[in-house]
Design a protein around this motif. Sequence first.
Motif, PDB file in Angstrom:
ATOM      1  N   LYS A 169      38.029-120.728 -19.155  1.00  0.00           N
ATOM      2  CA  LYS A 169      38.110-122.073 -18.571  1.00  0.00           C
ATOM      3  C   LYS A 169      37.428-123.090 -19.464  1.00  0.00           C
ATOM      4  O   LYS A 169      37.895-124.226 -19.589  1.00  0.00           O
ATOM      5  CB  LYS A 169      37.461-122.061 -17.173  1.00  0.00           C
ATOM      6  N   LEU A 173      39.005-126.292 -21.357  1.00  0.00           N
ATOM      7  CA  LEU A 173      38.413-127.624 -21.273  1.00  0.00           C
ATOM      8  C   LEU A 173      38.201-128.210 -22.669  1.00  0.00           C
ATOM      9  O   LEU A 173      38.398-129.417 -22.888  1.00  0.00           O
ATOM     10  CB  LEU A 173      37.083-127.553 -20.514  1.00  0.00           C
ATOM     11  N   ILE A 291      32.929-134.442 -19.781  1.00  0.00           N
ATOM     12  CA  ILE A 291      32.842-133.360 -18.797  1.00  0.00           C
ATOM     13  C   ILE A 291      32.173-133.798 -17.501  1.00  0.00           C
ATOM     14  O   ILE A 291      32.151-133.039 -16.529  1.00  0.00           O
ATOM     15  CB  ILE A 291      32.097-132.137 -19.384  1.00  0.00           C
ATOM     16  N   TYR A 299      39.344-131.222 -12.106  1.00  0.00           N
ATOM     17  CA  TYR A 299      40.274-130.366 -12.845  1.00  0.00           C
ATOM     18  C   TYR A 299      39.684-128.975 -13.050  1.00  0.00           C
ATOM     19  O   TYR A 299      40.344-127.955 -12.828  1.00  0.00           O
ATOM     20  CB  TYR A 299      40.589-131.022 -14.184  1.00  0.00           C
ATOM     21  N   MET A 300      38.421-128.897 -13.441  1.00  0.00           N
ATOM     22  CA  MET A 300      37.786-127.607 -13.675  1.00  0.00           C
ATOM     23  C   MET A 300      37.567-126.840 -12.377  1.00  0.00           C
ATOM     24  O   MET A 300      37.698-125.618 -12.329  1.00  0.00           O
ATOM     25  CB  MET A 300      36.453-127.810 -14.399  1.00  0.00           C
ATOM     26  N   ARG A 303      40.560-124.966 -11.414  1.00  0.00           N
ATOM     27  CA  ARG A 303      40.917-123.845 -12.286  1.00  0.00           C
ATOM     28  C   ARG A 303      39.899-122.725 -12.290  1.00  0.00           C
ATOM     29  O   ARG A 303      40.139-121.677 -12.877  1.00  0.00           O
ATOM     30  CB  ARG A 303      41.123-124.357 -13.722  1.00  0.00           C
ATOM     31  N   SER A 304      38.770-122.914 -11.632  1.00  0.00           N
ATOM     32  CA  SER A 304      37.739-121.883 -11.626  1.00  0.00           C
ATOM     33  C   SER A 304      37.089-121.806 -10.250  1.00  0.00           C
ATOM     34  O   SER A 304      36.502-122.781  -9.780  1.00  0.00           O
ATOM     35  CB  SER A 304      36.665-122.193 -12.684  1.00  0.00           C
ATOM     36  N   PHE A 312      29.049-127.687 -11.309  1.00  0.00           N
ATOM     37  CA  PHE A 312      29.268-127.841 -12.748  1.00  0.00           C
ATOM     38  C   PHE A 312      27.914-127.907 -13.442  1.00  0.00           C
ATOM     39  O   PHE A 312      27.073-128.734 -13.096  1.00  0.00           O
ATOM     40  CB  PHE A 312      30.055-129.128 -12.989  1.00  0.00           C
TER      41      PHE A 312
END
Length: 476
Positions: A169, A173, A291, A299-300, A303-304, A312
């Motif tokens: 991931k 990114l 980030i 978005y992250m 996906r995770s 984060f």
Amino acid sequence: MGTSVSSTELDRIEHVGRILCGIAVFLFVYGTLLLPTMNKKRIGGFVGKVIVFASFGPLIIWGAYVGQERLVESIVKNSDPEWRKQAVHLRVVQSSLLEDRAELSGIELSREDLGTPEGKSFIALLPFYGSGLSRTDILSSENIDALLRQRVREEMGTRNEFLDEVRPKIGDLENAYNEYADASERYYESLAPGMADKRAQEKWEEYVRRLESETGRKPNNVPRRAESHVREKVQGMGVPVSNSWKPYDRNGFISAFKRNYDSVVKNRFDSEVRRRVGGSVNPGLSWDEFIREPAVVSYMRSRSDIIKQYGFPDKLTNEGFLQQYYEPVKRKKMEEYGSLLRAEAEFFADGKKYAQEGRKALYAVVVPPLALFFSVTGALLHVVKTANFAFRLVRIHTLIRWAVWICVLGGTLAFVNTQSLPNKVTESELFETLDKSLASKYGRTTASAMKWTVEFQPYFYPRNKAIESRLNLIRH
């Protein structure tokens, strides 16, 4: 016969036990009360007996089934805090044995051992066996720590498993940022001084080439009747000329292009970024700024699962992920679950912190022994009913009948207390400890009966499975 054990299978056993017990209760009531009454009063004849059988059968079986369920609910509802605390501990050990979660000191039975018929019956009886134990008999501090570590590993994975899930991931990114940086560079290049004039001239030249290619004409010799068509073509190229614009008007073309140029550049940049990360991000950001953008974080998270669940980190490095929330979350989870296992009984009382956990655990550990009790009760009722029917056929005197029953009961007790078929489960250190505890609390006869149940399961289990299959009582 499989070698695995699951709580689902134990639930099925309870389901079958309730139904068999309900059938036995109905046959006992029908043969002992209903049928003799109808014969004595000469009511109904054969058809009437069939009607009574068909009418009362489902009702009594359903009533017995629901009654057994209400019994479990009543036991759980009226349980004291100490029993609930003990149920939590027993449930933890039971789950560990069922799923082979962690190696606990003093518990040397493997998943294969517990997958045998005798192992399954031992698991079902474990709460009853453990009812005389204190927490430290099995759940020592060493065992609690082993269970906590295993539970955290199941939820979060090991450090390497965690990083294996995160690394791809982060690589994705980084690729997203590289694409964003390229788009951002093109954006600022497009807005540099003099660039609007340059792009406008390039657009005019493109217009001239297309006009010559499609019509064979130059801008200054387009017929009046074709002007509107050319104008629509120019507007289709993204140049917002007015409806009165003439094909030869270069200055009007350049002015219209430059008037809308900034918004076109911004929209093109925004479209590229949205296509990559699903949201709008300002141009010119550094990696650390990028980030932290809400669109990138979202978005992250999409996906995770790890990032979605735990947030984060400040530094997108292996050590950053591990130190900034893997280790803290791991410690927090161990503390939360550890506080449950180490809590005193008062915290399991109604209205207290762990009341709900205590009730759930008690329900889980009470059901299997009751399932066994229901099954055995059903079997005994069938035996009693069959024996009574046989006695009536041969017309044995009541005193002789009672003498036979006393002999059978005495022989059964003697058999249970003297006969033994040791196996790997009953010879284990854990079973011997529990057996001694059970005998000291409830007596040797009770302990021997439980041990006999475990030892003779290799002979009973296949027949019970055959009955379940034929009756089609197990719901897949």
